[in-house]
Design a protein around this motif. Sequence first.
Motif, mmCIF file in Angstrom:
data_model
loop_
_atom_site.group_PDB
_atom_site.id
_atom_site.type_symbol
_atom_site.label_atom_id
_atom_site.label_comp_id
_atom_site.label_asym_id
_atom_site.label_seq_id
_atom_site.Cartn_x
_atom_site.Cartn_y
_atom_site.Cartn_z
ATOM 1 N N THR A 1 2.025 -0.149 1.358
ATOM 2 C CA THR A 1 0.563 -0.077 1.318
ATOM 3 C C THR A 1 -0.054 -1.461 1.475
ATOM 4 N N ILE A 2 0.429 -2.423 0.730
ATOM 5 C CA ILE A 2 -0.119 -3.787 0.794
ATOM 6 C C ILE A 2 0.127 -4.394 2.175
ATOM 7 N N ILE A 3 1.329 -4.243 2.686
ATOM 8 C CA ILE A 3 1.660 -4.814 3.999
ATOM 9 C C ILE A 3 0.796 -4.186 5.088
ATOM 10 N N TYR B 1 7.619 1.418 -5.822
ATOM 11 C CA TYR B 1 7.576 0.023 -5.366
ATOM 12 C C TYR B 1 7.689 -0.091 -3.839
ATOM 13 N N PHE B 2 8.513 0.762 -3.234
ATOM 14 C CA PHE B 2 8.591 0.772 -1.769
ATOM 15 C C PHE B 2 7.239 1.138 -1.166
ATOM 16 N N THR C 1 -3.574 6.501 7.897
ATOM 17 C CA THR C 1 -2.491 5.741 7.261
ATOM 18 C C THR C 1 -3.033 4.901 6.110
ATOM 19 N N LEU C 2 -4.196 4.315 6.315
ATOM 20 C CA LEU C 2 -4.806 3.492 5.264
ATOM 21 C C LEU C 2 -5.143 4.333 4.029
ATOM 22 N N LEU C 3 -5.421 5.598 4.213
ATOM 23 C CA LEU C 3 -5.710 6.492 3.088
ATOM 24 C C LEU C 3 -4.436 7.129 2.522
ATOM 25 N N LEU C 4 -3.526 7.511 3.404
ATOM 26 C CA LEU C 4 -2.314 8.209 2.964
ATOM 27 C C LEU C 4 -1.339 7.313 2.206
ATOM 28 N N LEU C 5 -1.229 6.061 2.600
ATOM 29 C CA LEU C 5 -0.293 5.165 1.899
ATOM 30 C C LEU C 5 -0.632 5.020 0.412
ATOM 31 N N PRO C 6 -1.860 4.657 0.055
ATOM 32 C CA PRO C 6 -2.147 4.568 -1.388
ATOM 33 C C PRO C 6 -2.106 5.926 -2.090
#
Length: 169
Positions: A90-92, A84-85, A62-67
């Motif tokens: 990603t930040i959250i 933007y979503f 998830t940490l890789l896929l979000l960005p």
Amino acid sequence: MTIFVLILTAVAMALIAGLFYAYSCSVNPGLGKLSDEVYILAMQSINRAILNPVFFASFMGTLLLLPLSTWLLYRSGGASTVFYFLFAATIIYAVGTFGVTMVKNVPLNEALDKFNVRSASLEEIAKQRQLFQIPWNNFNNIRTIASIVSLVLVIIACINVSTGQNQNG
């Protein structure tokens, strides 16, 4: 390619949000009913068992896929609503889920793992539980909320992409 990565992101995000949610609403309350010694032994066992490839695939994935999803959507649509979503998700996730886990929950897990229940007095066991349980549960609630918010943002992004609403903002 972009939609495939976005769907993988949503699945990984859902798995992690579900894991932390399950802890918050069932695992932690259930463990909370155990005696101090049994509670510590159970948490030590759970904390060791979760360090496995299946967990790491969704947690780190998830940490890789979000960005990656965020970048792919930016590349295909610029600064769109979906971008933007995904950027917010990603930040959250990075701060509220991954960051809280690494900075707060993992050190608590490591300290608990070093605690030897068999050689400790009842008072030491009770103190160790008190030092661990309340902070760990509070930090788990933070990462649960962060994961759920991130998941909702990813779902909104998926809906917008699927309905062709990936418009520049």
